[in-house]
Design an enzyme around this catalytic site. Sequence first.
Site, PDB file in Angstrom:
ATOM      1  N   GLN A  93       0.955  -1.034  -0.178  1.00 18.84           N
ATOM      2  CA  GLN A  93      -0.057  -0.181  -0.019  1.00 18.84           C
ATOM      3  C   GLN A  93       0.782   1.288   0.005  1.00 18.84           C
ATOM      4  O   GLN A  93       1.847   1.442   0.882  1.00 18.84           O
ATOM      5  CB  GLN A  93      -0.963   0.182   1.310  1.00 18.84           C
ATOM      6  CG  GLN A  93      -2.004  -1.156   1.197  1.00 18.84           C
ATOM      7  CD  GLN A  93      -3.226  -0.858   0.532  1.00 18.84           C
ATOM      8  OE1 GLN A  93      -3.191   0.021  -0.549  1.00 18.84           O
ATOM      9  NE2 GLN A  93      -3.960  -1.943   0.597  1.00 18.84           N
ATOM     10  N   TYR A 112      -5.082 -14.208  -0.144  1.00 21.24           N
ATOM     11  CA  TYR A 112      -4.346 -13.235  -0.907  1.00 21.24           C
ATOM     12  C   TYR A 112      -3.520 -12.387  -0.165  1.00 21.24           C
ATOM     13  O   TYR A 112      -3.533 -11.084   0.056  1.00 21.24           O
ATOM     14  CB  TYR A 112      -5.510 -12.273  -1.637  1.00 21.24           C
ATOM     15  CG  TYR A 112      -6.691 -13.159  -2.400  1.00 21.24           C
ATOM     16  CD1 TYR A 112      -6.496 -13.611  -3.663  1.00 21.24           C
ATOM     17  CD2 TYR A 112      -7.716 -13.352  -1.442  1.00 21.24           C
ATOM     18  CE1 TYR A 112      -7.506 -14.328  -4.020  1.00 21.24           C
ATOM     19  CE2 TYR A 112      -8.781 -14.104  -2.150  1.00 21.24           C
ATOM     20  CZ  TYR A 112      -8.703 -14.736  -3.228  1.00 21.24           C
ATOM     21  OH  TYR A 112      -9.594 -15.311  -3.946  1.00 21.24           O
ATOM     22  N   GLU A 136      -0.726 -16.875  -0.952  1.00 21.65           N
ATOM     23  CA  GLU A 136      -0.786 -15.819  -1.967  1.00 21.65           C
ATOM     24  C   GLU A 136       0.004 -16.464  -3.315  1.00 21.65           C
ATOM     25  O   GLU A 136       0.813 -17.649  -3.076  1.00 21.65           O
ATOM     26  CB  GLU A 136       0.422 -14.936  -1.344  1.00 21.65           C
ATOM     27  CG  GLU A 136       0.813 -13.940  -2.358  1.00 21.65           C
ATOM     28  CD  GLU A 136       0.128 -13.118  -3.135  1.00 21.65           C
ATOM     29  OE1 GLU A 136      -0.082 -12.805  -4.429  1.00 21.65           O
ATOM     30  OE2 GLU A 136      -0.869 -12.512  -2.433  1.00 21.65           O
ATOM     31  N   ASP A 154      -8.578 -10.379   1.150  1.00 17.90           N
ATOM     32  CA  ASP A 154      -7.868  -8.987   0.282  1.00 17.90           C
ATOM     33  C   ASP A 154      -7.615  -9.139  -0.795  1.00 17.90           C
ATOM     34  O   ASP A 154      -6.288  -9.164  -1.330  1.00 17.90           O
ATOM     35  CB  ASP A 154      -6.686  -8.306   1.447  1.00 17.90           C
ATOM     36  CG  ASP A 154      -6.551  -6.965   0.690  1.00 17.90           C
ATOM     37  OD1 ASP A 154      -7.030  -6.475   0.178  1.00 17.90           O
ATOM     38  OD2 ASP A 154      -5.376  -6.628   1.292  1.00 17.90           O
ATOM     39  N   CYS A 178     -10.558  -2.886  -2.792  1.00 18.66           N
ATOM     40  CA  CYS A 178     -10.409  -1.632  -3.330  1.00 18.66           C
ATOM     41  C   CYS A 178     -11.360  -1.599  -4.682  1.00 18.66           C
ATOM     42  O   CYS A 178     -11.347  -0.514  -5.409  1.00 18.66           O
ATOM     43  CB  CYS A 178      -9.038  -1.497  -3.747  1.00 18.66           C
ATOM     44  SG  CYS A 178      -8.606  -2.832  -5.123  1.00 18.66           S
TER      45      CYS A 178
END
Length: 234
Positions: free
Chosen positions: A61, A90, A111, A159, A186
């Site tokens: 981020q 994730y 991941e 996420d 997002c």
Amino acid sequence: KKDELIEELIKEDVVSIYQNINKSRSSVTYGKDYKLLYGQDKLRDDLGDYEFNLSPKSFFQVNRIQAESLYEKAIDYLDLNNQDLVYDLYSGIGSISLYLAKKAKKVYGIEVVEEAVEDAKENAKINGINNVDFLVGKAEEVFPRLLDEGLRANKIVLDPPRKGCEREVLEAIVDLKPERIVYVSCNPSTMARDVKVLVEAGYKIKEVQPVDMFPHTAHVEATILMTYCGSDKE
């Protein structure tokens, strides 16, 4: 003109310069190959009380102040204690996982980007955290397999990328029936699509918190707390 380009870029205190090679004729921005042209192979950054190593393929981020607020909200929503087992799907470089680990008994991060998983393992060592396991692979493949092997958990953090969760992931969550789910996204559209599936399976939305990660744009990050209330089939 490589040397001339490097000479200009390092005037701005650049730590590393990578060349990305993308030969595909598609909408994919970056190719698979990265070539280090200058400087360190990884970037060291911090978020809250934690330090992170970042490789070129790793996601991080950029708005660290708001990211810290976002992760603290996720921890608050999960209501963690030292007996909780948590899946972080994730998981990227492990940024959320490390935040969770300080209050949970065990965290499992999944991941697909192998380099990000290697960064996550290294980041756990850097921060002295040993109650996190990071596994590489597609969430829709690894997560259901682990459940079949008996590796259960009572809380989950999602996420995913902008495309949202795969159907197999949602089906596995419905099968697991964790008591709490925190969904970070997002992309409100794919989040709404996925949340609808979970609501139909017996989950209830308890709270939604937008986080303005991208000021002066139309984009917003959001996190949702969902709890299991049972389904009509039970």
